[in-house]
Design a protein around this motif. Structure first.
Motif, PDB file in Angstrom:
ATOM      1  N   GLU A  72      12.547 -10.019  -5.243  1.00 26.42           N
ATOM      2  CA  GLU A  72      12.114  -8.728  -5.789  1.00 26.42           C
ATOM      3  C   GLU A  72      12.774  -7.534  -5.104  1.00 26.42           C
ATOM      4  O   GLU A  72      12.314  -6.409  -5.249  1.00 26.42           O
ATOM      5  CB  GLU A  72      10.586  -8.597  -5.706  1.00 26.42           C
ATOM      6  CG  GLU A  72       9.873  -9.591  -6.609  1.00 26.42           C
ATOM      7  CD  GLU A  72       8.378  -9.420  -6.601  1.00 26.42           C
ATOM      8  OE1 GLU A  72       7.802  -9.181  -7.678  1.00 26.42           O
ATOM      9  OE2 GLU A  72       7.780  -9.519  -5.507  1.00 26.42           O
ATOM     10  N   ALA A  80       7.471  -4.268  -3.815  1.00 26.65           N
ATOM     11  CA  ALA A  80       6.344  -4.695  -2.968  1.00 26.65           C
ATOM     12  C   ALA A  80       5.705  -5.962  -3.525  1.00 26.65           C
ATOM     13  O   ALA A  80       5.348  -6.024  -4.709  1.00 26.65           O
ATOM     14  CB  ALA A  80       5.296  -3.593  -2.886  1.00 26.65           C
ATOM     15  N   THR A  81       5.531  -6.949  -2.656  1.00 26.60           N
ATOM     16  CA  THR A  81       4.984  -8.247  -3.059  1.00 26.60           C
ATOM     17  C   THR A  81       3.631  -8.120  -3.733  1.00 26.60           C
ATOM     18  O   THR A  81       3.328  -8.861  -4.663  1.00 26.60           O
ATOM     19  CB  THR A  81       4.808  -9.143  -1.814  1.00 26.60           C
ATOM     20  OG1 THR A  81       6.001  -9.084  -1.060  1.00 26.60           O
ATOM     21  CG2 THR A  81       4.500 -10.573  -2.186  1.00 26.60           C
ATOM     22  N   GLU A  82       2.793  -7.211  -3.233  1.00 29.22           N
ATOM     23  CA  GLU A  82       1.422  -7.155  -3.757  1.00 29.22           C
ATOM     24  C   GLU A  82       1.330  -6.450  -5.094  1.00 29.22           C
ATOM     25  O   GLU A  82       0.241  -6.186  -5.582  1.00 29.22           O
ATOM     26  CB  GLU A  82       0.494  -6.492  -2.738  1.00 29.22           C
ATOM     27  CG  GLU A  82      -0.140  -7.514  -1.829  1.00 29.22           C
ATOM     28  CD  GLU A  82      -1.593  -7.214  -1.509  1.00 29.22           C
ATOM     29  OE1 GLU A  82      -2.302  -6.621  -2.334  1.00 29.22           O
ATOM     30  OE2 GLU A  82      -1.991  -7.576  -0.407  1.00 29.22           O
ATOM     31  N   THR A  83       2.471  -6.108  -5.685  1.00 34.86           N
ATOM     32  CA  THR A  83       2.424  -5.484  -6.996  1.00 34.86           C
ATOM     33  C   THR A  83       3.220  -6.360  -7.963  1.00 34.86           C
ATOM     34  O   THR A  83       4.014  -7.191  -7.548  1.00 34.86           O
ATOM     35  CB  THR A  83       2.995  -4.045  -6.962  1.00 34.86           C
ATOM     36  OG1 THR A  83       4.390  -4.090  -6.647  1.00 34.86           O
ATOM     37  CG2 THR A  83       2.282  -3.212  -5.915  1.00 34.86           C
ATOM     38  N   SER A  84       2.998  -6.196  -9.251  1.00 34.79           N
ATOM     39  CA  SER A  84       3.701  -7.065 -10.192  1.00 34.79           C
ATOM     40  C   SER A  84       4.819  -6.296 -10.881  1.00 34.79           C
ATOM     41  O   SER A  84       4.802  -5.072 -10.932  1.00 34.79           O
ATOM     42  CB  SER A  84       2.738  -7.668 -11.204  1.00 34.79           C
ATOM     43  OG  SER A  84       2.172  -6.670 -11.993  1.00 34.79           O
ATOM     44  N   PHE A  85       5.769  -7.030 -11.411  1.00 31.58           N
ATOM     45  CA  PHE A  85       6.954  -6.460 -12.033  1.00 31.58           C
ATOM     46  C   PHE A  85       7.688  -5.514 -11.068  1.00 31.58           C
ATOM     47  O   PHE A  85       8.321  -4.550 -11.479  1.00 31.58           O
ATOM     48  CB  PHE A  85       6.603  -5.732 -13.336  1.00 31.58           C
ATOM     49  CG  PHE A  85       5.985  -6.638 -14.370  1.00 31.58           C
ATOM     50  CD1 PHE A  85       6.773  -7.488 -15.125  1.00 31.58           C
ATOM     51  CD2 PHE A  85       4.611  -6.659 -14.564  1.00 31.58           C
ATOM     52  CE1 PHE A  85       6.201  -8.344 -16.071  1.00 31.58           C
ATOM     53  CE2 PHE A  85       4.039  -7.507 -15.504  1.00 31.58           C
ATOM     54  CZ  PHE A  85       4.831  -8.353 -16.263  1.00 31.58           C
ATOM     55  N   ALA A  86       7.563  -5.819  -9.765  1.00 31.08           N
ATOM     56  CA  ALA A  86       8.166  -4.954  -8.760  1.00 31.08           C
ATOM     57  C   ALA A  86       9.681  -5.123  -8.723  1.00 31.08           C
ATOM     58  O   ALA A  86      10.407  -4.183  -8.399  1.00 31.08           O
ATOM     59  CB  ALA A  86       7.562  -5.258  -7.388  1.00 31.08           C
ATOM     60  N   PHE A 106       5.604  -0.990  -7.150  1.00 30.04           N
ATOM     61  CA  PHE A 106       5.982  -0.104  -6.057  1.00 30.04           C
ATOM     62  C   PHE A 106       7.241  -0.653  -5.401  1.00 30.04           C
ATOM     63  O   PHE A 106       7.403  -1.875  -5.300  1.00 30.04           O
ATOM     64  CB  PHE A 106       4.868  -0.016  -5.003  1.00 30.04           C
ATOM     65  CG  PHE A 106       3.631   0.703  -5.472  1.00 30.04           C
ATOM     66  CD1 PHE A 106       2.782   0.127  -6.406  1.00 30.04           C
ATOM     67  CD2 PHE A 106       3.307   1.959  -4.973  1.00 30.04           C
ATOM     68  CE1 PHE A 106       1.637   0.789  -6.846  1.00 30.04           C
ATOM     69  CE2 PHE A 106       2.165   2.627  -5.396  1.00 30.04           C
ATOM     70  CZ  PHE A 106       1.330   2.049  -6.338  1.00 30.04           C
ATOM     71  N   ARG A 110       3.081  -2.994   7.468  1.00 31.48           N
ATOM     72  CA  ARG A 110       3.056  -3.679   6.173  1.00 31.48           C
ATOM     73  C   ARG A 110       2.520  -2.774   5.082  1.00 31.48           C
ATOM     74  O   ARG A 110       2.270  -3.219   3.973  1.00 31.48           O
ATOM     75  CB  ARG A 110       2.211  -4.948   6.294  1.00 31.48           C
ATOM     76  CG  ARG A 110       2.733  -5.900   7.346  1.00 31.48           C
ATOM     77  CD  ARG A 110       3.957  -6.654   6.878  1.00 31.48           C
ATOM     78  NE  ARG A 110       3.594  -7.891   6.229  1.00 31.48           N
ATOM     79  CZ  ARG A 110       4.379  -8.535   5.377  1.00 31.48           C
ATOM     80  NH1 ARG A 110       5.541  -8.036   5.055  1.00 31.48           N
ATOM     81  NH2 ARG A 110       4.004  -9.678   4.847  1.00 31.48           N
ATOM     82  N   ARG A 111       2.301  -1.504   5.399  1.00 32.24           N
ATOM     83  CA  ARG A 111       1.714  -0.605   4.408  1.00 32.24           C
ATOM     84  C   ARG A 111       2.510   0.689   4.277  1.00 32.24           C
ATOM     85  O   ARG A 111       1.971   1.774   4.452  1.00 32.24           O
ATOM     86  CB  ARG A 111       0.273  -0.298   4.800  1.00 32.24           C
ATOM     87  CG  ARG A 111      -0.494  -1.597   5.031  1.00 32.24           C
ATOM     88  CD  ARG A 111      -1.898  -1.520   4.607  1.00 32.24           C
ATOM     89  NE  ARG A 111      -2.368  -2.895   4.469  1.00 32.24           N
ATOM     90  CZ  ARG A 111      -3.412  -3.251   3.770  1.00 32.24           C
ATOM     91  NH1 ARG A 111      -4.113  -2.364   3.139  1.00 32.24           N
ATOM     92  NH2 ARG A 111      -3.772  -4.511   3.679  1.00 32.24           N
ATOM     93  N   PRO A 112       3.789   0.591   3.967  1.00 35.16           N
ATOM     94  CA  PRO A 112       4.564   1.831   3.817  1.00 35.16           C
ATOM     95  C   PRO A 112       4.203   2.554   2.524  1.00 35.16           C
ATOM     96  O   PRO A 112       3.697   1.937   1.583  1.00 35.16           O
ATOM     97  CB  PRO A 112       6.010   1.312   3.745  1.00 35.16           C
ATOM     98  CG  PRO A 112       5.884  -0.068   3.180  1.00 35.16           C
ATOM     99  CD  PRO A 112       4.568  -0.616   3.680  1.00 35.16           C
ATOM    100  N   LEU A 144       5.457   3.930  -0.817  1.00 28.74           N
ATOM    101  CA  LEU A 144       6.601   3.512  -1.628  1.00 28.74           C
ATOM    102  C   LEU A 144       6.643   4.312  -2.933  1.00 28.74           C
ATOM    103  O   LEU A 144       5.728   5.073  -3.234  1.00 28.74           O
ATOM    104  CB  LEU A 144       6.482   2.008  -1.935  1.00 28.74           C
ATOM    105  CG  LEU A 144       6.353   1.081  -0.721  1.00 28.74           C
ATOM    106  CD1 LEU A 144       6.176  -0.366  -1.171  1.00 28.74           C
ATOM    107  CD2 LEU A 144       7.563   1.190   0.195  1.00 28.74           C
ATOM    108  N   ILE A 145       7.703   4.110  -3.693  1.00 29.17           N
ATOM    109  CA  ILE A 145       7.820   4.811  -4.982  1.00 29.17           C
ATOM    110  C   ILE A 145       7.076   4.001  -6.038  1.00 29.17           C
ATOM    111  O   ILE A 145       7.322   2.801  -6.204  1.00 29.17           O
ATOM    112  CB  ILE A 145       9.294   4.956  -5.404  1.00 29.17           C
ATOM    113  CG1 ILE A 145      10.105   5.662  -4.307  1.00 29.17           C
ATOM    114  CG2 ILE A 145       9.395   5.732  -6.718  1.00 29.17           C
ATOM    115  CD1 ILE A 145      11.596   5.733  -4.616  1.00 29.17           C
ATOM    116  N   ALA A 146       6.164   4.667  -6.738  1.00 34.01           N
ATOM    117  CA  ALA A 146       5.320   3.984  -7.722  1.00 34.01           C
ATOM    118  C   ALA A 146       5.889   4.143  -9.126  1.00 34.01           C
ATOM    119  O   ALA A 146       6.474   5.177  -9.465  1.00 34.01           O
ATOM    120  CB  ALA A 146       3.906   4.549  -7.672  1.00 34.01           C
TER     121      ALA A 146
END
Lengths: 285, 278
Positions: free
Chosen positions: A21, A47-53, A107, A159-161, A163-165
């Motif tokens: 990703e 970002a791993t914790e979001t989808s279609f990243a 993100f 682990r919590r930067p 990021l651009i959403a």
């Protein structure tokens, strides 16, 4: 001016290649920047914790590489990119969880580098970088590290930067999170663009007095004449070694090396266009 | 270092929820006036499962980073899922995602990114409805959890340790649950001891409390007992709690009083979580 680039990438160990990703522009080995136009390259880290990243990371580097925004123009370019991302990922019906996850958006960290051609009579030009998040740029002149941007020490990574959403609601604090840097380049200067795991390793190594760029140079086929398949294999083995030793966090990794030359370009190499050395979609996932 | 194992599809972790379905759960819940504790519990467990599934959802589907179980205790202790998951003590999180009893639609106001609010219809899956009846065999539930998770740990010895979240009003009828809780917390993987967290639903009208470091100030003996049964939050969880705006002092325990515990799911690291993701 001409610029030699080489991009290497790998997914997190245990993930399939199509689950990578991060994204980079340009992909694979290539040469660019011939002439007076600025040369642009970029990496992004979905970002791993979001989808279609991966799609979002790919959209960001593609737009930057195509000159649709520069260091100042990121906020203004986002609405069109966000609409395109939504059209792409929202086209088919999704199960409830995918729909809810999609609502939060994707993100990505982003880092873009622009190299401007020298003014007439000058031997070097200017570079300018823009970053959001924890993908990092390292500028080298010979064996001297000129600078690290936007992070400069391993402990600055968390682990919590921010990021651009891909959804406007996620970008309320974006303006304050955009970092910019710039300077002058000389012929032969090198720029390494690294996503966070590799950037953190790089900074930890420099803190120990090592020269991590030596290893990165050796991994680029342009440096030693290795072909793309050998370079991919070498990169995979090297990354696996670092991960196994606990020196590199298990994450997607992307390395983009750009070497800028002020001299007139030599005859084009066999592969003038950027190509994907891995033989698969190079950016996003 | 404990609690540092990577959570992945090849090395998953485990969540086991214990839900109190006893008769006393029919009483009013101070956490949301007009609701019974059983209704509060149903909302809380459905939200926990929803958040867990969404955390693991990717564009291609749900990644099995966790195995998940729900044991109900009200009269007897038994796996609480219905439908295709009926009778299962633990299931991969992808099976939980595909197995809600029904999906309701609710409206929610969200930030439109331009300083305003926009009303959206969201899907809210329901796995559990309010149930209340029978006694509160909490010791039995903790013992059954120990049995279930000892087996799971045997198959996943290198995993991030299982997390047990016990949601109850604390009024056990089968004795002091301390010994059973200690037995459960004694289970260990290579990465550390199992974590037992307690969520106390009470009729006591007192301010909600999240992750206290002391039982002083907790409103009744049930809350104090559940606090004492709860594992201390590992240091990395305290760090994330602070980043999420939840102060968790040194010694903070995995205990909340009349509040939800969705934040625990966000404590766990399966990859980069943007600071601006809400």
């Amino acid at each position: 001016m001409w610029v030699l680039t080489d991009a290497r990438w790998l997914p997190k160990a245990g993930n399939a290649r199509d689950e990578y990703e991060d994204a980079c522009w340009p992909a694979g080995v290539g040469r660019g920047g011939d002439g007076r136009a600025p040369f642009r390259c970029a990496i992004a880290d979905g970002a791993t914790e979001t989808s279609f990243a991966g799609c979002w990371a790919e959209a960001l580097v593609g737009a930057f590489g195509a000159g649709r925004f520069d260091a100042e123009g990121l906020p203004g370019a986002l609405p069109a990119l966000q609409r395109a991302w939504r059209d792409r990922v929202g086209a088919r019906p999704l199960p409830w969880y995918a729909e809810e996850k999609l609502r939060s958006g994707a993100f990505a960290a982003f880092l873009g580098l622009t190299l401007s051609a020298p003014a007439p009579g000058e031997a070097g030009g200017a570079w300018e970088a823009v970053a959001v998040g924890d993908s990092c740029l390292f500028a080298l002149r010979g064996e001297r590290l000129l600078g690290a941007f936007p992070l400069a020490a391993p402990e600055e990574f968390d682990r919590r930067p921010t990021l651009i959403a891909s959804e406007p609601a996620g970008n309320g604090a974006l303006a304050a999170s955009i970092e910019r840097a710039g300077g002058a380049w000389e012929g032969g200067d090198e720029f390494f663009l690294l996503t966070d795991a590799l950037a953190r390793w790089f900074l930890a190594a420099t803190e120990l007095g090592d020269a991590p760029w030596t290893a990165l140079r050796a991994l680029t086929p342009g440096a030693d004449g290795a072909d793309a398949a050998e370079a991919d294999e070498g990169f995979a083995g090297w990354v696996a070694g670092l991960r196994g030793a606990g020196d590199l966090r298990n994450d997607d990794v992307t390395l983009l090396r750009a070497v800028v030359h002020a001299d007139p370009a030599p005859a084009p190499a066999a592969a003038e266009d950027h190509c994907d050395a891995g033989g698969e979609p190079p950016a996003g996932g | 270092m404990a609690y540092s194992a990577e959570i992945s599809r090849t090395n998953p972790s485990c969540f086991l929820f214990l839900i109190d379905r006893s008769g006393s759960m029919e009483d009013d819940w101070a956490g949301e006036p007009g609701k019974q504790k059983a209704e509060g519990l149903a909302t809380i467990i459905n939200r926990l499962l929803q958040n867990l599934v969404i955390k693991c959802a990717k564009s291609e589907g749900v990644r099995d980073y966790y195995h998940v179980g729900v044991l109900g205790y009200g009269g007897k202790v038994e796996p609480a899922f219905s439908g295709p998951l009926a009778g299962k003590e633990l299931a991969p999180v992808s099976a939980i995602a595909d197995g809600p009893a029904r999906i309701e639609e609710r409206t929610k106001k969200t930030d439109d990114g331009a300083g305003g609010l926009v009303e959206q219809t969201i899907k809210f899956p329901i796995w559990f409805d309010a149930v209340a009846g029978g006694g509160t065999p909490m010791c039995g539930a903790l013992a059954r959890a120990r049995q279930t998770l000892a087996g799971w740990i045997g198959e996943h010895p290198a995993s991030f340790p299982p997390i047990v979240i016990n949601i109850t009003d604390g009024e056990a009828i089968d004795g002091d649950p301390t010994a059973a809780a200690e037995g459960l917390k004694a289970l260990t993987t290579d990465d550390g001891n199992l974590l037992l967290f307690n969520l106390h639903l009470s009729s006591q009208r007192a301010a909600p409390v999240q992750f206290p470091a002391s039982e002083d100030g907790l409103p009744d003996r049930y809350a104090k007992l559940l606090f004492r049964l709860s594992s201390p939050l590992p240091p990395f969880m305290r760090g994330v709690a602070e980043q999420e705006g939840l102060p968790a002092d040194d010694g903070a325990r995995g205990f909340v009083f009349n509040a939800d515990m969705v934040s625990v799911i966000q404590f766990l690291d399966i990859g980069t979580r943007p600071n601006n993701l809400r």
